[in-house]
Design a protein around this motif. Sequence first.
Motif, PDB file in Angstrom:
ATOM      1  N   UNK A  58      21.019  34.436  40.348  1.00 15.64           N
ATOM      2  CA  UNK A  58      20.818  35.104  41.808  1.00 15.64           C
ATOM      3  C   UNK A  58      20.881  36.854  41.341  1.00 15.64           C
ATOM      4  N   UNK A  59      21.891  37.158  40.663  1.00 18.98           N
ATOM      5  CA  UNK A  59      23.021  37.965  40.562  1.00 18.98           C
ATOM      6  C   UNK A  59      21.430  39.226  40.167  1.00 18.98           C
ATOM      7  N   UNK A 110      16.310  43.529  44.363  1.00 18.09           N
ATOM      8  CA  UNK A 110      16.034  43.690  45.042  1.00 18.09           C
ATOM      9  C   UNK A 110      14.628  42.393  45.189  1.00 18.09           C
ATOM     10  N   UNK A 111      14.807  41.263  44.432  1.00 20.99           N
ATOM     11  CA  UNK A 111      13.965  40.384  44.773  1.00 20.99           C
ATOM     12  C   UNK A 111      14.595  38.933  45.147  1.00 20.99           C
ATOM     13  N   UNK A 112      13.221  38.971  46.021  1.00 20.71           N
ATOM     14  CA  UNK A 112      14.265  37.206  46.450  1.00 20.71           C
ATOM     15  C   UNK A 112      13.269  35.781  46.245  1.00 20.71           C
ATOM     16  N   UNK A 113      13.938  35.005  46.241  1.00 19.50           N
ATOM     17  CA  UNK A 113      13.597  33.437  46.058  1.00 19.50           C
ATOM     18  C   UNK A 113      14.182  32.577  46.783  1.00 19.50           C
ATOM     19  N   UNK A 120      28.452  21.445  35.411  1.00 24.40           N
ATOM     20  CA  UNK A 120      27.448  22.509  35.344  1.00 24.40           C
ATOM     21  C   UNK A 120      26.712  22.501  36.366  1.00 24.40           C
ATOM     22  N   UNK A 121      27.457  23.059  37.394  1.00 27.77           N
ATOM     23  CA  UNK A 121      26.449  22.504  38.501  1.00 27.77           C
ATOM     24  C   UNK A 121      27.106  23.316  39.819  1.00 27.77           C
ATOM     25  N   UNK A 122      26.257  24.084  40.578  1.00 24.76           N
ATOM     26  CA  UNK A 122      26.869  25.011  41.858  1.00 24.76           C
ATOM     27  C   UNK A 122      27.952  23.752  43.119  1.00 24.76           C
ATOM     28  N   UNK A 123      28.477  24.548  43.275  1.00 17.88           N
ATOM     29  CA  UNK A 123      29.527  24.120  43.875  1.00 17.88           C
ATOM     30  C   UNK A 123      29.346  24.586  44.911  1.00 17.88           C
ATOM     31  N   UNK A 124      29.746  23.616  46.127  1.00 16.49           N
ATOM     32  CA  UNK A 124      29.437  23.597  48.165  1.00 16.49           C
ATOM     33  C   UNK A 124      29.652  25.440  47.846  1.00 16.49           C
ATOM     34  N   UNK A 125      30.943  25.614  47.741  1.00 15.02           N
ATOM     35  CA  UNK A 125      31.234  27.531  47.733  1.00 15.02           C
ATOM     36  C   UNK A 125      30.707  28.310  46.544  1.00 15.02           C
ATOM     37  N   UNK A 149      27.862  31.441  48.886  1.00  7.97           N
ATOM     38  CA  UNK A 149      28.152  32.799  48.456  1.00  7.97           C
ATOM     39  C   UNK A 149      27.047  33.029  48.143  1.00  7.97           C
ATOM     40  N   UNK A 150      25.909  32.738  47.233  1.00  4.74           N
ATOM     41  CA  UNK A 150      25.396  33.394  46.485  1.00  4.74           C
ATOM     42  C   UNK A 150      24.129  33.528  46.953  1.00  4.74           C
ATOM     43  N   UNK A 151      23.585  32.669  47.873  1.00  3.52           N
ATOM     44  CA  UNK A 151      22.389  32.221  48.690  1.00  3.52           C
ATOM     45  C   UNK A 151      21.911  32.954  49.755  1.00  3.52           C
ATOM     46  N   UNK A 152      22.483  34.193  49.802  1.00  3.55           N
ATOM     47  CA  UNK A 152      23.357  34.776  51.064  1.00  3.55           C
ATOM     48  C   UNK A 152      21.408  35.842  51.624  1.00  3.55           C
ATOM     49  N   UNK A 153      21.368  36.718  50.255  1.00  3.61           N
ATOM     50  CA  UNK A 153      19.880  36.941  50.492  1.00  3.61           C
ATOM     51  C   UNK A 153      18.400  36.146  50.023  1.00  3.61           C
TER      52      UNK A 153
END
Length: 269
Positions: A31-32, A38-41, A54-59, A63-67
């Motif tokens: 995502x970074x 400027x690419x969206x996913x 090994x997986x994403x946390x709720x936080x 945090x990381x998917x706002x775009x």
Amino acid sequence: MKLQFNLFPGGMSKALTMSYDDGQHYDIRLAGIFDKYGIKATFHLNSSMLNAPGFLTVKDVQRIFKNHEVSAHSVTHPHLERLPLPMVVDELLEDRKRLEPLVDYPIRGMSYPFGTYSPAIIAPLQSAGIEYSRTVSSTYHFDLPLNFMEWHPTCHHNEDIHTIWERFTLQGPSQKLNLCYIWGHSFEFERQSNWELIEAFCQKAGGHSNIWYATNIEIYDYVTALHSLKISADHTMIRNNSAIDVWVSIEDKPVHIKGGTTHYSHTSH
């Protein structure tokens, strides 16, 4: 009147979307990279794996998917076509219930776990509020799907995306919308030690003024609005009843039709 439905927002004729599954913590790095160029996913998540090693946390999700778009991938990642239909519905309804509070919007799309599905599960998935679902069947072309519940991507990121991208960007004016749709898993870059592949692609693909960078749901909503236009029998009036602005070509020129308005051609209006 020559009327064509071949433009994305801003009068652009081409769009790019990326689609990544499973929600391993490598999504943070991916995502970074997307944000940098400027690419969206769209990131398709299995809610039962959040906070697992090994997986994403709720936080992380908050945090990381706002775009980007967070989409469903079922709760437990089963072969959906092998389940009783009530369990198919449960898998997606429960995934939505767990993910939606994290992103504060209704989740309306998904990708098929393992890329497998059957015609029998499509209606149950739609009853669970799913409006599109991505497969893993590469088309190697840039057409929009005829059925968004069987949305076949252009290619996986390991399938010579640089050559496919060159073909996409060199393609001239078209009478239809052109979408480059690339999918994969972020953990593949780590396993194959080729993060430079996606970095180089995004550097090349980002920043084009004639390309719309969009999530899966943004493309679905735009195309749905475009196909919902009401047109008079003599083609002199085009009514946009949706809340989404759309663009069409009239006599090969882009025309912007705002949501809730009517465009008049060859009249005194």
